[in-house]
Write an enzyme that holds these catalytic residues in place. Structure first.
Site, PDB file in Angstrom:
ATOM      1  CB  THR A  80      -0.901  -0.004   1.245  1.00 25.47           C
ATOM      2  OG1 THR A  80      -1.676  -1.200   1.209  1.00 25.47           O
ATOM      3  CG2 THR A  80      -1.826   1.197   1.253  1.00 25.47           C
ATOM      4  N   GLY A 103      -7.537  -0.251  14.630  1.00 21.58           N
ATOM      5  CA  GLY A 103      -6.095  -0.228  14.840  1.00 21.58           C
ATOM      6  C   GLY A 103      -5.465  -1.122  13.800  1.00 21.58           C
ATOM      7  CB  CYS A 153      -3.942  -1.727   7.092  1.00 20.13           C
ATOM      8  SG  CYS A 153      -2.934  -3.132   6.603  1.00 20.13           S
ATOM      9  CE  LYS A 176      -8.313  -8.624  11.576  1.00 22.11           C
ATOM     10  NZ  LYS A 176      -8.909  -8.402  10.269  1.00 22.11           N
TER      11      LYS A 176
END
Ligand code: UDX
Length: 504
Positions: free
Chosen positions: A155, A294, A297, A360
């Site tokens: 990215t 969070g 990314c 997560k």
């Protein structure tokens, strides 16, 4: 992710890899398939390499970290990702997948080179640190002697691809035969295998038909299964990724801003999110309220996008992303406040149990983890914090040794004045409130991820707190519940909704 660059010529490639060219050449001649390399063996690169090997390609993974390469070559994943290790091992066993530190071996091996290295946030600024990408490109390009496609998946902020597209033919001995394309990845950690093999769409940013045909060949199997193949120019493909992440971050912060307003009106953000999500124009995915986003990314990608837009003179257009970031950060402060309320009004000297430190569930990633930050802040405010996470304990311990690491939900809950659910692992939702009630010092729970059934927990005598949900006795609370704390009035609703003013 590790720092790539041209490695020493100490390839670890095994059977069927760079070390077994004869068999590889024969297999490729028979199948007509391009041979693939994947630079960078983090979540993205390892998942990409193992998945493409599972589709029948010969794949060589490349990293400058020799220890990581050896571990991968031995079939060990250096991070937790469900379903990926079996695929890695199957790839190694098949002889189609191998790993190396050698750039020359990779340049010689590959017809298509995927660049999957990390682009973290630059320290002290919102911009992206492209040094790993630059090192990879600068190491690989001068070694490319025959026609090939270099495909960026990392990215990167807008403008990066055009610059590298111009540099590649000027740097590679193959000249215009070496071409750059952009093929962004949308995989979520915890779902890396599924998202790689069965993505919602494949975006191919290409300058030529040849590059489009090559990428179609790589993704022939998902395309045959009906995955849409969207062909764009590389500059647009690069934008698709950052725009998608900015949109997802905005959606999460939108519902969390509504949670702030719910707290001062007594409305219930879960019912609100459900009703909004059923509108097909809005959709429920990515609209779970709670502790906010969070990971490696979303936070850094919205900052890098806003930062690059400002450099390009379009900063005003993305001004609202700063507010999205601020809403997200505020959720962490709000949960610290809820923990203080739950612990009886102060944190100094209190014992707080924390369930979850990963950013997560389904991941051991603690990069910019809201859960770990909240735990550390509560510790810094004077509480003794005992944590448990099914996967992220080792990583968290290295960064925050001041927290107490326990071996189970019960261990974290023991003698706690308040128990917090900060990551919604399924084992936390399944925890028995009756058993835990006997373990804690006070039955006070903060459900920062809306992972628990509030009514069930209350029925076991727990004082239940969750951001954006009415406390018993507040204006929006259901009648008949025991009176509890009133919602906090400190945060003016105007602050929560101010990004809307910025957005219109
Ligand atoms: C994200 C994008 O989803 C993915 O397409 C991109 O390639 C990389 O960034 P990832 O960071 O793995 O993937 O996780 P994601 O599942 O999107 O969650 C990001 C964060 O948002 C997590 O902290 C998660 O807890 C939080 N989140 C997500 C919410 O708070 N609410 C939601 O509804 C969804």
């Amino acid at each position: 992710m590790t720092q790539p660059g041209p490695g020493p010529e100490t390839g670890v490639a095994g059977d069927g890899g760079a070390g077994d060219r004869g068999a590889g050449d024969r297999a490729r001649a028979m199948s007509g398939r391009p041979r693939l390399t994947v630079f960078g063996t983090g979540y993205l690169g390892t998942a990409h390499a193992a998945c493409l090997a599972s589709l029948g390609f010969e794949v060589l993974g490349v990293d400058v970290d020799a220890a990581r390469v050896s571990a991968l070559q031995a079939g060990t994943l250096p991070f937790y990702e469900p379903g990926l290790e079996p695929l890695l091992r199957a790839g190694l066993r098949s002889g189609r997948l191998s790993f190396t530190t050698s750039y020359p071996a990779a340049a010689e091996f590959g017809d298509v080179h995927f660049i999957c290295v990390g682009t973290p946030q630059r320290p002290g600024s919102g911009g992206a640190d492209l040094s790993q990408f630059e090192a990879c490109f600068a190491g690989l390009a001068p070694l490319l002697r025959r026609p090939c496609l270099v495909v960026g998946k990392s990215t990167v902020p807008p403008g990066t691809v055009v610059a590298y597209s111009q540099r590649l033919p000027a740097t590679a001995p193959a000249g215009p035969g070496a071409e750059l394309a952009w093929n962004p990845e949308f995989l979520r950690e915890g779902h890396a295998v599924d998202d790689t093999l069965r993505p919602d769409r494949i975006v191919a940013g290409v300058w030529s038909d040849r590059a489009g045909v090559t990428l179609r060949a790589v993704y022939a199997e998902p395309l045959a299964a009906g995955v849409p193949f969207l062909v764009t120019d590389p500059a647009t493909a690069e934008m698709v990724k950052v725009a998608a992440n900015a949109f997802l971050a905005t959606k999460i912060s939108f519902i969390n801003a509504m949670a702030e307003v719910c707290e001062v009106t007594g409305a219930d953000v879960l019912s609100l999110a459900d009703a909004l999500g059923r509108d097909r124009r809005i959709g429920a995915d990515g609209m779970r309220p709670g502790l906010g986003f969070g990971g490696g990314c979303l936070p850094k990608d919205i900052r890098a996008l806003a930062s690059r837009a400002a450099e390009l003179g379009a900063g005003e257009a993305l001004e609202f992303l700063h507010e999205i970031d601020a809403i997200n950060q505020r959720r962490r402060s709000r949960v610290v406040d809820l923990a203080r309320e739950a612990a009886g009004g102060r944190l100094v000297g209190r014992r707080v149990g924390v369930l979850g430190v990963a950013f997560k569930p389904g991941s051991d990633d603690i990069r910019d983890s809201p859960a770990l930050e909240v735990a550390a802040r509560i510790r810094a405010l004077g509480a003794r914090v005992a944590v448990f996470d099914p996967a992220a304990m080792d990583r968290a311990r290295k960064v925050h040794p001041e927290l107490v690491y326990t071996g189970s939900v019960l261990g974290a809950a023991r003698d706690a004045d308040a128990l917090l659910v900060l990551t919604e692992w399924p084992e936390f939702s399944a925890a028995d409130p009756g058993v835990l009630a006997k373990t804690v010092a006070r039955r006070a729970i903060v459900d920062a991820r809306h992972a628990l059934d509030a009514d069930v927990w209350r029925s076991f005598g727990w004082d239940y707190h969750a951001p954006g949900r009415p406390a018993p006795g507040s204006p929006g609370a259901l009648p008949g519940r025991a009176a509890g704390v009133r919602p906090r009035q400190a945060e003016p609703p105007a602050a929560a909704a101010s990004f809307l003013a910025a957005a219109v």
